[in-house]
Scaffold this motif. Structure first.
Motif, PDB file in Angstrom:
ATOM      1  N   ASP A  98       0.963  -1.156  -0.166  1.00  0.00           N
ATOM      2  CA  ASP A  98       0.001   0.154  -0.052  1.00  0.00           C
ATOM      3  C   ASP A  98       0.873   1.254   0.152  1.00  0.00           C
ATOM      4  O   ASP A  98       0.233   2.270   0.134  1.00  0.00           O
ATOM      5  CB  ASP A  98      -0.794   0.117   1.267  1.00  0.00           C
ATOM      6  CG  ASP A  98      -2.024  -0.916   1.010  1.00  0.00           C
ATOM      7  OD1 ASP A  98      -2.274  -1.300   0.044  1.00  0.00           O
ATOM      8  OD2 ASP A  98      -2.996  -1.195   2.034  1.00  0.00           O
ATOM      9  N   ALA A  99       2.050   1.087  -0.189  1.00  0.00           N
ATOM     10  CA  ALA A  99       2.990   2.224  -0.040  1.00  0.00           C
ATOM     11  C   ALA A  99       2.777   3.442  -0.773  1.00  0.00           C
ATOM     12  O   ALA A  99       2.935   4.607  -0.584  1.00  0.00           O
ATOM     13  CB  ALA A  99       4.591   1.828  -0.438  1.00  0.00           C
ATOM     14  N   ASP A 100       2.334   3.312  -2.152  1.00  0.00           N
ATOM     15  CA  ASP A 100       1.859   4.122  -2.984  1.00  0.00           C
ATOM     16  C   ASP A 100       0.442   4.614  -2.916  1.00  0.00           C
ATOM     17  O   ASP A 100       0.168   5.734  -3.839  1.00  0.00           O
ATOM     18  CB  ASP A 100       1.918   3.386  -4.660  1.00  0.00           C
ATOM     19  CG  ASP A 100       3.566   3.395  -4.963  1.00  0.00           C
ATOM     20  OD1 ASP A 100       4.483   3.954  -4.601  1.00  0.00           O
ATOM     21  OD2 ASP A 100       3.570   2.044  -5.813  1.00  0.00           O
ATOM     22  N   LYS A 101      -0.211   4.215  -1.974  1.00  0.00           N
ATOM     23  CA  LYS A 101      -1.641   4.612  -1.872  1.00  0.00           C
ATOM     24  C   LYS A 101      -1.591   6.039  -0.975  1.00  0.00           C
ATOM     25  O   LYS A 101      -0.769   6.329  -0.113  1.00  0.00           O
ATOM     26  CB  LYS A 101      -2.555   3.744  -1.026  1.00  0.00           C
ATOM     27  CG  LYS A 101      -2.983   2.609  -2.241  1.00  0.00           C
ATOM     28  CD  LYS A 101      -3.651   1.579  -1.378  1.00  0.00           C
ATOM     29  CE  LYS A 101      -4.182   0.426  -2.337  1.00  0.00           C
ATOM     30  NZ  LYS A 101      -5.306  -0.740  -1.796  1.00  0.00           N
ATOM     31  N   PRO A 102      -2.615   6.954  -1.010  1.00  0.00           N
ATOM     32  CA  PRO A 102      -2.712   7.970  -0.004  1.00  0.00           C
ATOM     33  C   PRO A 102      -2.637   7.578   1.302  1.00  0.00           C
ATOM     34  O   PRO A 102      -3.152   6.297   1.518  1.00  0.00           O
ATOM     35  CB  PRO A 102      -3.901   8.534  -0.640  1.00  0.00           C
ATOM     36  CG  PRO A 102      -4.390   8.223  -1.917  1.00  0.00           C
ATOM     37  CD  PRO A 102      -3.654   6.796  -2.075  1.00  0.00           C
ATOM     38  N   TYR A 103      -1.876   8.299   2.306  1.00  0.00           N
ATOM     39  CA  TYR A 103      -1.589   7.821   3.702  1.00  0.00           C
ATOM     40  C   TYR A 103      -2.994   7.182   4.323  1.00  0.00           C
ATOM     41  O   TYR A 103      -2.796   6.158   4.953  1.00  0.00           O
ATOM     42  CB  TYR A 103      -1.263   9.011   4.553  1.00  0.00           C
ATOM     43  CG  TYR A 103      -0.954   8.432   5.863  1.00  0.00           C
ATOM     44  CD1 TYR A 103       0.395   8.035   6.171  1.00  0.00           C
ATOM     45  CD2 TYR A 103      -1.715   8.945   7.121  1.00  0.00           C
ATOM     46  CE1 TYR A 103       0.598   7.758   7.372  1.00  0.00           C
ATOM     47  CE2 TYR A 103      -1.451   8.436   8.133  1.00  0.00           C
ATOM     48  CZ  TYR A 103      -0.298   7.721   8.405  1.00  0.00           C
ATOM     49  OH  TYR A 103       0.280   7.664   9.852  1.00  0.00           O
ATOM     50  N   PHE A 104      -4.229   7.707   4.307  1.00  0.00           N
ATOM     51  CA  PHE A 104      -5.364   7.580   4.987  1.00  0.00           C
ATOM     52  C   PHE A 104      -6.185   5.951   4.199  1.00  0.00           C
ATOM     53  O   PHE A 104      -6.928   5.726   4.804  1.00  0.00           O
ATOM     54  CB  PHE A 104      -6.323   8.472   5.124  1.00  0.00           C
ATOM     55  CG  PHE A 104      -5.649   9.682   5.918  1.00  0.00           C
ATOM     56  CD1 PHE A 104      -5.758   9.344   7.281  1.00  0.00           C
ATOM     57  CD2 PHE A 104      -5.310  10.911   5.458  1.00  0.00           C
ATOM     58  CE1 PHE A 104      -5.249  10.336   8.343  1.00  0.00           C
ATOM     59  CE2 PHE A 104      -4.800  11.780   6.453  1.00  0.00           C
ATOM     60  CZ  PHE A 104      -4.746  11.398   7.874  1.00  0.00           C
TER      61      PHE A 104
END
Length: 220
Positions: A98-104
């Motif tokens: 999930d590293a490339d997803k928005p933080y939330f």
């Protein structure tokens, strides 16, 4: 005449409005809660059965946020670590994919540390080997008797892999039904949020009743 005496101010003029007193109290409480959640302890709920029977769906647990180092908010960096993760620790971490997803939008996973930096981890017919030696723990469960071949994925058979520096190999205790490092690789230390240490509540959604025998139990 007495000089230097100050006139007292009526208390009615110095008392804060009720809404201001309540507002300030709520603000202080919110700040304290944020500090505790960020740096000390955080609550999590178990949504899946990948850690059965150690953790069941509906278990609520607390995670020690400072043992592996105090987190720097909105980053994967820590400082002032008491110790590094050890084999057997049950950890909560941010899913590496999930590293490339928005933080939330990033998801938190919970698994057990199996391999530490430098270890060679292998799975043969469901059994885990670390540095060539069988690694069996009482918490592991195999709920399917059949052994699937490598052509069906690495669940029951996985070639030896070496855990790189600063990373960890993790698995669920429910070995046949866990999506873990066998499938997607290693957990960078910076992704680890903390050590799960106690179950403070447990709810059985099928029976609509608390599991009193699990409340207050340490996680081993």
């Amino acid at each position: 005449m007495i000089f230097g005496r100050k006139k007292s101010i009526p208390s009615e003029l110095t008392k804060k409005p009720w809404w201001r007193e309540y507002g300030e109290a709520l603000l202080v409480a919110a700040i304290l809660a944020l500090i505790i959640r960020t740096f000390i302890v955080q609550a999590f709920k178990i949504p899946s059965g990948s850690m059965e029977d150690t953790l069941l769906i509906g278990d609520h647990l607390l995670v020690n946020k400072f043992i592996y180092g105090l987190p720097i908010p909105f980053t994967n960096k820590h400082f002032l670590a008491i110790r590094h993760p050890q084999r057997g620790d049950v950890i909560v971490f941010e899913f590496p994919e999930d590293a490339d997803k928005p933080y939330f939008e990033r998801r938190d996973f919970i698994k057990r540390v199996i391999g530490t930096p430098g270890d060679k981890v292998e799975v043969r017919n469901k059994r885990v080997y670390i540095n060539g030696k069988l690694y069996a723990i009482e918490q592991e469960r195999h709920k399917e008797s059949s052994v699937v071949g490598p052509q069906y994925g690495p669940r029951d058979n996985m070639r030896p892999v070496e855990v790189p520096p600063g990373s960890y190999f993790v698995m669920g205790d429910n070995r046949d039904r866990s999506y873990d490092s066998r499938f997607w690789g290693f957990v960078p230390e910076g992704n680890i949020k903390g050590l799960a240490f106690i179950k403070y509540w447990s709810w059985d959604s099928k029976k609509h009743w608390p599991r009193f025998n699990r409340i207050g139990r340490l996680i081993e």
